[in-house]
Write a protein that holds these residues in place. Structure first.
Motif, PDB file in Angstrom:
ATOM      1  N   ILE A   1       3.902  24.606  -4.303  1.00 32.57           N
ATOM      2  CA  ILE A   1       2.720  24.071  -4.200  1.00 32.57           C
ATOM      3  C   ILE A   1       1.793  23.132  -4.252  1.00 32.57           C
ATOM      4  O   ILE A   1       2.464  22.128  -5.279  1.00 32.57           O
ATOM      5  CB  ILE A   1       1.677  25.040  -5.372  1.00 32.57           C
ATOM      6  CG1 ILE A   1       1.420  26.838  -5.454  1.00 32.57           C
ATOM      7  CG2 ILE A   1      -0.140  24.990  -4.625  1.00 32.57           C
ATOM      8  CD1 ILE A   1       2.145  27.124  -3.670  1.00 32.57           C
ATOM      9  N   VAL A   2       2.250  22.168  -3.123  1.00 34.47           N
ATOM     10  CA  VAL A   2       2.574  20.824  -3.207  1.00 34.47           C
ATOM     11  C   VAL A   2       0.803  20.182  -3.132  1.00 34.47           C
ATOM     12  O   VAL A   2       0.349  20.990  -2.114  1.00 34.47           O
ATOM     13  CB  VAL A   2       3.044  20.052  -2.136  1.00 34.47           C
ATOM     14  CG1 VAL A   2       2.941  18.690  -1.848  1.00 34.47           C
ATOM     15  CG2 VAL A   2       4.233  20.561  -2.427  1.00 34.47           C
ATOM     16  N   VAL A   3       0.556  20.026  -3.739  1.00 32.63           N
ATOM     17  CA  VAL A   3      -0.965  18.994  -4.116  1.00 32.63           C
ATOM     18  C   VAL A   3      -1.558  17.883  -4.019  1.00 32.63           C
ATOM     19  O   VAL A   3      -0.780  17.534  -4.934  1.00 32.63           O
ATOM     20  CB  VAL A   3      -1.368  19.724  -5.240  1.00 32.63           C
ATOM     21  CG1 VAL A   3      -3.208  19.393  -5.644  1.00 32.63           C
ATOM     22  CG2 VAL A   3      -1.918  20.985  -5.777  1.00 32.63           C
ATOM     23  N   SER A   4      -1.766  16.940  -2.828  1.00 33.30           N
ATOM     24  CA  SER A   4      -1.835  15.678  -3.168  1.00 33.30           C
ATOM     25  C   SER A   4      -3.619  15.244  -3.033  1.00 33.30           C
ATOM     26  O   SER A   4      -4.611  15.470  -2.586  1.00 33.30           O
ATOM     27  CB  SER A   4      -1.652  14.681  -1.290  1.00 33.30           C
ATOM     28  OG  SER A   4      -0.662  15.671  -1.295  1.00 33.30           O
ATOM     29  N   VAL A   5      -3.756  14.275  -4.000  1.00 32.53           N
ATOM     30  CA  VAL A   5      -4.891  14.207  -4.406  1.00 32.53           C
ATOM     31  C   VAL A   5      -5.238  12.393  -4.058  1.00 32.53           C
ATOM     32  O   VAL A   5      -4.357  11.137  -4.307  1.00 32.53           O
ATOM     33  CB  VAL A   5      -4.724  14.162  -5.964  1.00 32.53           C
ATOM     34  CG1 VAL A   5      -6.446  13.849  -6.419  1.00 32.53           C
ATOM     35  CG2 VAL A   5      -4.403  15.831  -6.381  1.00 32.53           C
ATOM     36  N   THR A   6      -5.955  12.441  -3.416  1.00 31.28           N
ATOM     37  CA  THR A   6      -6.264  10.410  -3.144  1.00 31.28           C
ATOM     38  C   THR A   6      -7.368  10.541  -3.745  1.00 31.28           C
ATOM     39  O   THR A   6      -8.924  10.760  -4.055  1.00 31.28           O
ATOM     40  CB  THR A   6      -6.736  10.859  -1.018  1.00 31.28           C
ATOM     41  OG1 THR A   6      -5.350  11.180  -1.138  1.00 31.28           O
ATOM     42  CG2 THR A   6      -6.525   9.066  -1.220  1.00 31.28           C
TER      43      THR A   6
ATOM     44  N   GLY B   1      -5.287   5.465  -4.936  1.00 30.78           N
ATOM     45  CA  GLY B   1      -4.927   6.179  -3.911  1.00 30.78           C
ATOM     46  C   GLY B   1      -4.088   7.666  -3.634  1.00 30.78           C
ATOM     47  O   GLY B   1      -4.910   8.438  -4.741  1.00 30.78           O
ATOM     48  N   THR B   2      -3.220   7.849  -3.480  1.00 25.66           N
ATOM     49  CA  THR B   2      -2.747   8.843  -3.209  1.00 25.66           C
ATOM     50  C   THR B   2      -1.377   9.862  -4.012  1.00 25.66           C
ATOM     51  O   THR B   2      -0.600   9.220  -3.980  1.00 25.66           O
ATOM     52  CB  THR B   2      -2.493   9.539  -1.845  1.00 25.66           C
ATOM     53  OG1 THR B   2      -3.478   9.168  -0.904  1.00 25.66           O
ATOM     54  CG2 THR B   2      -1.563  11.067  -1.665  1.00 25.66           C
ATOM     55  N   GLU B   3      -1.266  10.596  -4.958  1.00 23.78           N
ATOM     56  CA  GLU B   3      -0.342  11.270  -5.761  1.00 23.78           C
ATOM     57  C   GLU B   3      -0.396  12.159  -5.284  1.00 23.78           C
ATOM     58  O   GLU B   3      -1.074  13.458  -5.076  1.00 23.78           O
ATOM     59  CB  GLU B   3      -1.301  11.219  -6.749  1.00 23.78           C
ATOM     60  CG  GLU B   3       0.115  11.155  -8.308  1.00 23.78           C
ATOM     61  CD  GLU B   3      -0.114  10.434  -9.533  1.00 23.78           C
ATOM     62  OE1 GLU B   3       0.569  10.149  -9.914  1.00 23.78           O
ATOM     63  OE2 GLU B   3      -1.597   9.563  -9.281  1.00 23.78           O
ATOM     64  N   THR B   4       0.753  13.059  -5.565  1.00 20.10           N
ATOM     65  CA  THR B   4       1.463  14.618  -5.309  1.00 20.10           C
ATOM     66  C   THR B   4       1.377  14.776  -6.388  1.00 20.10           C
ATOM     67  O   THR B   4       2.654  14.157  -7.164  1.00 20.10           O
ATOM     68  CB  THR B   4       2.358  14.370  -3.791  1.00 20.10           C
ATOM     69  OG1 THR B   4       1.852  13.491  -2.630  1.00 20.10           O
ATOM     70  CG2 THR B   4       2.948  15.929  -3.848  1.00 20.10           C
TER      71      THR B   4
ATOM     72  N   VAL C   1      -0.282  24.452 -15.506  1.00 23.08           N
ATOM     73  CA  VAL C   1      -0.273  23.197 -15.120  1.00 23.08           C
ATOM     74  C   VAL C   1       1.196  23.029 -14.990  1.00 23.08           C
ATOM     75  O   VAL C   1       2.096  23.050 -14.295  1.00 23.08           O
ATOM     76  CB  VAL C   1      -0.461  22.987 -17.013  1.00 23.08           C
ATOM     77  CG1 VAL C   1      -0.718  21.628 -16.761  1.00 23.08           C
ATOM     78  CG2 VAL C   1      -1.395  23.202 -17.711  1.00 23.08           C
ATOM     79  N   ALA C   2       0.406  21.176 -13.766  1.00 22.56           N
ATOM     80  CA  ALA C   2       1.267  20.596 -13.310  1.00 22.56           C
ATOM     81  C   ALA C   2       1.168  19.404 -14.048  1.00 22.56           C
ATOM     82  O   ALA C   2      -0.240  18.922 -13.669  1.00 22.56           O
ATOM     83  CB  ALA C   2       1.794  21.146 -11.702  1.00 22.56           C
ATOM     84  N   GLU C   3       1.908  18.204 -13.981  1.00 26.12           N
ATOM     85  CA  GLU C   3       1.997  16.827 -13.870  1.00 26.12           C
ATOM     86  C   GLU C   3       2.572  16.175 -13.465  1.00 26.12           C
ATOM     87  O   GLU C   3       3.958  15.947 -13.049  1.00 26.12           O
ATOM     88  CB  GLU C   3       2.192  16.772 -15.318  1.00 26.12           C
ATOM     89  CG  GLU C   3       1.493  17.572 -16.370  1.00 26.12           C
ATOM     90  CD  GLU C   3       1.357  17.199 -17.688  1.00 26.12           C
ATOM     91  OE1 GLU C   3       1.549  15.180 -18.227  1.00 26.12           O
ATOM     92  OE2 GLU C   3       1.900  17.915 -19.031  1.00 26.12           O
ATOM     93  N   ALA C   4       1.865  14.874 -13.021  1.00 27.60           N
ATOM     94  CA  ALA C   4       2.445  13.550 -12.457  1.00 27.60           C
ATOM     95  C   ALA C   4       2.523  12.818 -13.154  1.00 27.60           C
ATOM     96  O   ALA C   4       2.101  12.846 -14.641  1.00 27.60           O
ATOM     97  CB  ALA C   4       1.650  13.639 -11.318  1.00 27.60           C
ATOM     98  N   GLU C   5       2.429  11.662 -12.567  1.00 24.65           N
ATOM     99  CA  GLU C   5       2.972  10.633 -13.894  1.00 24.65           C
ATOM    100  C   GLU C   5       1.388  10.242 -13.843  1.00 24.65           C
ATOM    101  O   GLU C   5       1.206  10.418 -14.982  1.00 24.65           O
ATOM    102  CB  GLU C   5       2.915   8.996 -12.968  1.00 24.65           C
ATOM    103  CG  GLU C   5       3.957   8.344 -13.732  1.00 24.65           C
ATOM    104  CD  GLU C   5       4.895   7.098 -12.905  1.00 24.65           C
ATOM    105  OE1 GLU C   5       5.632   6.388 -13.493  1.00 24.65           O
ATOM    106  OE2 GLU C   5       4.238   6.693 -11.802  1.00 24.65           O
TER     107      GLU C   5
END
Ligand SMILES: [Cu+2]
Length: 318
Positions: free
Chosen positions: A299-304, A308-311, A214-218
């Motif tokens: 691993i950098v995942v950019s989700v658009t 908007g786009t979240e990394t 698991v990886a979490e952003a805001e």
């Protein structure tokens, strides 16, 4: 958290082990080595697989496809030189009369190949992973033709693979697999852990994968799993990314870019993995993943999405 992962992983192992024999059937132009479907374009090799995301989610096919539906053909190069060769992809109805035994010579003899063609994608350069999407209008016998042009000599290397759409040779496997999935889901539901940790949407995803991380952003949570088994150095493999909101709602229809590297060594990924298709329920198939050395990777995942786009950065130590 730790406790539930062990339970689910153990259960998954049983199910995955029992699924393996279903993928061990192949013949014709795509040969199988070490559980993988390998397509040989002359001396150049690529890992070859086909998905039917609408009808069978993650399931990978080597050649024959169960139904006429949207199909995603994916080649992951095992030979770097394929990244520099324009590749074209053609699917024709089998008009050779040779069926399984059709070869490139038989295809060359077809007088009007365009008349037999159901799909054609002109030559293009695709680094590391080549993908094609075709919706089959009807069942029947088909031949796939992959041609790669050598940039220096202009020599054309071609591979031919006959396959059947509407393939019914699986015997009892669909029944057995269905039964195993039902048993698995029931076990998870009865144990009560499932709802607490995952939510109903990820039941099936859990059953088909190993080693969740698991990886979490805001606002978004990206979970990944590796359906081909644990990550091994230098083996091209796939991930399934699951994207959800912080509240656990699956995020569908997102544009996803994947990049990464080893910060300590200041280098990127050796391949360019990409999302080849959206499986549904927030799951996305990431193909062409390979790590060439042990150590700490990010691993950098950019989700658009519309928002908007979240990394999101997934840390990974191999
Ligand atoms: Cu390194």
């Amino acid at each position: 958290m730790i406790d539930h992962q062990i339970v689910i992983r153990a259960a998954c192992l049983v199910l995955v082990a029992s699924l393996l024999p279903a993928t061990l059937m192949a013949h014709g132009g795509v040969v199988e080595e070490d559980d993988l479907c390998i397509i040989k374009v002359n001396y150049l090799r690529a890992h070859f697989k086909i998905y039917q995301p609408r009808v069978s989610g993650h399931e990978q096919f080597c050649e024959d496809l169960p139904v006429a539906s949207e199909s995603v053909f994916v080649m992951e190069y095992q030979h770097d030189s394929l990244s520099f060769m324009p590749i074209d992809f053609r699917i024709i109805r089998d008009v050779t009369g040779k069926g399984r035994f059709a070869r490139i010579e038989d295809v060359d003899e077809i007088a009007d190949i365009d008349a037999a063609t159901v799909f054609y994608r002109p030559a293009s350069l695709e680094p590391d992973v080549y993908t094609v999407l075709h919706e089959f209008a009807e069942e029947g016998d088909f031949i796939g033709i992959v041609s790669a042009t050598h940039p220096d000599t202009n020599k054309i290397y071609a591979a031919v693979f006959p396959f059947e759409v509407g393939f019914t040779g699986w015997g009892y496997w669909p029944f057995i697999i269905g039964l195993l999935i039902i048993i698995q889901v029931q076990y998870l539901l009865m144990s009560g852990r499932l709802k607490r940790w995952f939510g109903a949407a990820s039941v099936l995803a859990c059953c088909l994968v190993l080693s969740p991380g698991v990886a979490e952003a805001e606002d978004l949570v990206v979970t990944y799993s590796t359906p081909d088994g644990p990550v091994e150095i230098n083996r091209m493999h796939s991930w399934v990314l699951h994207v959800a909101t912080a509240e656990g709602e699956p995020v569908t229809g997102a544009e996803i870019e994947v990049d990464g590297g080893m910060p300590a060594h200041n280098h990127g990924l050796p391949t360019r993995p990409r999302i080849t298709h959206e499986i549904g329920d927030g799951d996305y198939q990431l193909d062409g993943v390979r790590f060439h050395m042990g150590g700490y990777w990010e691993i950098v995942v950019s989700v658009t999405t519309d928002a908007g786009t979240e990394t999101i950065v997934i840390p990974l130590t191999l």
